[in-house]
Write a protein that holds these residues in place. Structure first.
Motif, PDB file in Angstrom:
ATOM      1  N   VAL A   1       0.842  -1.202   0.000  1.00  0.00           N
ATOM      2  CA  VAL A   1       0.000   0.000   0.000  1.00  0.00           C
ATOM      3  C   VAL A   1       0.873   1.245   0.000  1.00  0.00           C
ATOM      4  N   VAL A   2       0.322   2.322  -0.534  1.00  0.00           N
ATOM      5  CA  VAL A   2       0.951   3.644  -0.460  1.00  0.00           C
ATOM      6  C   VAL A   2       0.318   4.352   0.729  1.00  0.00           C
ATOM      7  N   THR A   3       1.067   4.460   1.838  1.00  0.00           N
ATOM      8  CA  THR A   3       0.481   4.945   3.084  1.00  0.00           C
ATOM      9  C   THR A   3       0.160   6.434   3.055  1.00  0.00           C
ATOM     10  N   ASN A   4       0.814   7.183   2.179  1.00  0.00           N
ATOM     11  CA  ASN A   4       0.476   8.610   2.050  1.00  0.00           C
ATOM     12  C   ASN A   4      -0.306   8.873   0.771  1.00  0.00           C
ATOM     13  N   THR A   5      -1.278   8.000   0.512  1.00  0.00           N
ATOM     14  CA  THR A   5      -2.109   8.077  -0.692  1.00  0.00           C
ATOM     15  C   THR A   5      -2.715   9.464  -0.883  1.00  0.00           C
ATOM     16  N   THR A   6      -3.160  10.085   0.220  1.00  0.00           N
ATOM     17  CA  THR A   6      -3.868  11.365   0.107  1.00  0.00           C
ATOM     18  C   THR A   6      -2.967  12.517  -0.351  1.00  0.00           C
ATOM     19  N   ASP A   7      -1.642  12.297  -0.408  1.00  0.00           N
ATOM     20  CA  ASP A   7      -0.738  13.331  -0.895  1.00  0.00           C
ATOM     21  C   ASP A   7      -0.717  13.391  -2.423  1.00  0.00           C
ATOM     22  N   TYR A   8      -1.374  12.435  -3.076  1.00  0.00           N
ATOM     23  CA  TYR A   8      -1.304  12.343  -4.533  1.00  0.00           C
ATOM     24  C   TYR A   8      -2.700  12.349  -5.142  1.00  0.00           C
TER      25      TYR A   8
END
Length: 619
Positions: free
Chosen positions: A590-597
């Motif tokens: 998973v991309v844990t900082n998904t909300t940054d993109y």
């Protein structure tokens, strides 16, 4: 201390220092062992700023923090007066409630067996439809050959059950199947006058049953452990299988066979009393209303053994299978209501997809993908499913085959019981329509965090001339792709830890999906964090709840702070041994900082190799 006030709130909300026996941490979560879970204020803890989610199950009371959990944990144990070493030493495994443990085992055992059961149940439904319409005669060879699939699946049910539950109960699947085959053989199954060691055996029908074989396999697992401990190693390969079979068969015939029949009769007696006292309608109504909650808790299949017992004893199920179908259609209706209400195209696509999935009898994508996030659909299903279940219960709808979902409706006309089919169709329509209207009227709650993220995304959309617009992430292991919503871990399946994908591995090597720095390697080696030069934070979680293995079967060769290249070997894992110990081997990325993109898009593939793209991060 950076997290002092945050930890003070956590301590207060889990019931205070005196309620904490131990606390350890995984890659993303604090795992508490609490003296009394009822003292924990879970809902308030979920709403605490900095807490992603709270998961309470038979493993531990888990507070999901994120990848900085090690920093939070270090301060937390200091505030509790513990040290990392003493905390590890004092780690106490919670004892499972025996009833809950039994229900968990039944639910987990039935999950793999559902596939042949669904196939045979649907076939029975279509054969019933074809015979009613005159397309196929009941006496024709074609009908009888096709019907043999249904009869064979249920006759040999103990064999499926033995294979399914053997590994969970520490028994050899092949010896368990050998025992099940022996029980359903013509020399034992429903044979009178049998005796062993001079002791008369009761006449028992082992075909179609499930409780005797589960008890027998449990005993086999205990015996296997005992023999490995006391039989010399050089004799175990030859002697243990023989001893296991020679001991387990008599014990099963003398003890577990009769106990299984008594339990089955007891279940039937309980519901008969309930029916005669209150009416079965109340159970049908409640199950149709609350099934999504059971699925969310991982107990969605607990009703299957009860339904099987009814069909074996009575020839039909008066409660659970009809209620499950009504509930599934109510879930579909709730998502249709949201589809009609939604204005955002992505939301419409989500609601439309999961609505159709639920219509076909698969509700997990809807529950994990929408219900947990928006919560109001639970109310819609309680209303629609409850009313549909109430009508089905009052009209005594019967399910003649082990089947549920829209495709199974023809089976309700079995035995020429056309009124039963009509009542079931009305029940389903009530559940579907009422849930659709309820969900539409309840509306879609505004997600402030999502709105802020969308606004931020609009500001950070790259210009047309920008060269870097996306970053591909390769697969970390060869295997079969599993959608994140279907992973058996709520923290990942709900997307709380970011968007990603699951992979059921077919190879032992875990490799880097992208170049960057190893930001974290968990001490138990089951999880690795990577940060790319673009700031993308990737979490590789190997297996589910494998933190409990304490590093066994993992050979991780990278260290925190190391710079790695895409495709570089990170770890070698013995997945066969992990499965033998009863753990799910699914590898999650998973991309844990998904909300940054702008978005993280999973690849639409059924299987992947390590050089295949599995995720794309849109910058």
């Amino acid at each position: 201390m950076k997290y002092q006030s945050f930890n003070e709130e956590i301590i207060r909300l889990v019931g205070g220092k005196e309620n904490i026996q131990a606390v350890v941490h995984c890659m993303t979560r604090l795992r508490f062992t609490l003296k009394d879970r009822t003292k924990a204020n879970t809902e308030e803890l979920k709403a605490l700023d900095g807490v992603i989610d709270v998961v309470s199950n038979n493993v531990a009371y888990q507070v999901i923090i994120g990848t900085h959990v090690s920093e939070v944990h270090a301060e937390l144990i200091s505030m509790l007066g513990l040290t990392p070493s003493s905390d590890e030493e004092s780690k106490i495994k919670e004892k499972k409630n025996p009833l809950k443990a039994a229900m968990d085992l039944l639910s987990e055992t039935m999950t793999p067996v559902i596939e042949p059961i669904i196939a045979s149940g649907l076939l029975a439904g279509f054969l019933s439809l074809f015979s009613i319409t005159g397309l196929i005669s009941v006496d024709s060879p074609t009908y009888q050959l096709l019907d043999s699939i249904r009869s064979a699946v249920f006759f040999f049910l103990p064999i499926f059950i033995a294979m399914s539950c053997a590994k969970r109960l520490k028994a050899s699947p092949y010896l368990a199947v050998a025992l099940a085959v022996t029980l359903v053989s013509s020399s034992i199954n429903d044979v009178s006058g049998l005796s062993i060691f001079g002791i008369q055996l009761p006449q028992i029908v082992y075909a179609n049953s499930f409780i005797p074989i589960i008890l027998a396999v449990w005993f086999m697992g205990q015996l296997t452990v005992l023999l490995k401990k006391y039989v010399p190693k050089f004799l175990q390969y030859f002697l243990n299988p023989l001893l296991i079979m020679v001991i387990c068969l008599p014990v099963t015939l003398l003890i577990f066979g009769p106990i299984g029949i008594w339990i089955g009769d007891g279940i039937g007696w309980f519901f008969e009393v309930l029916h005669n006292t209150f009416g079965s309608w109340i159970v049908v109504m409640l199950y149709a209303a609350f099934q999504p909650f059971l699925i969310m808790l991982g107990a969605g299949n607990f009703m299957m053994p009860l339904a099987l017992n009814f069909v074996n004893k009575m020839g039909y199920d008066p409660i659970f299978l009809a209620a499950a179908t009504i509930s599934d259609l109510a879930v579909s209706g709730a998502m249709l209501g949201y589809f009609l209400r939604a204005k955002d195209s992505k939301q419409k696509q989500l609601f439309g997809t999961v609505s159709f999935s639920a219509l076909m009898g698969v509700t997990e994508p809807a529950i994990y993908g929408a219900f947990i996030k928006f919560r109001r659909p639970f109310i819609a299903v309680m209303i629609g499913g409850g009313l549909g279940g109430l009508f089905a219960g009052l009209t005594n709808v019967k399910t003649y085959s082990i089947v549920w979902g829209l495709m199974g409706l023809p089976s309700y006309a079995d035995n020429q019981d056309f009124s039963n089919l009509v009542f079931m169709i009305i029940s389903v329509v009530i559940g579907f329509v009422t849930a659709t209207i309820s969900a539409y009227l309840l509306g879609i709650p505004q997600d402030e965090k999502e709105t802020q993220t969308k606004d931020l995304s609009k500001e950070t959309v790259p210009e047309k001339n920008s060269q870097l617009k996306k970053v591909p992430l390769n697969s970390v292991v060869e295997g079969n792709v599993v959608p994140l919503a279907e992973i058996n871990d709520q923290a990942f399946s709900t997307g709380a830890l970011g968007k990603g994908i699951g992979i059921v591995p077919t190879d032992a090597q875990i490799v880097a999906p992208v170049s960057g720095e190893v930001s974290a390697v968990f001490p138990t080696k089951h999880a690795i964090g990577i940060k790319t030069e673009q700031g993308i934070e990737v979490l590789i979680h190997i297996g589910i709840d494998t933190v409990e293995l304490d590093g066994r079967h993992f050979d991780t060769i990278v260290e925190q702070g190391a710079m790695i290249e895409r495709g570089q070997l990170l770890s070698t894992v013995d997945f066969a041994e992990i499965q033998k110990e009863g753990y799910d081997p699914t590898v999650i990325i998973v991309v844990t900082n998904t909300t940054d993109y702008l978005d993280v898009i999973p690849a639409a593939k059924e299987s992947v190799f390590t050089d295949d793209e599995c995720l794309t991060v849109i910058l």
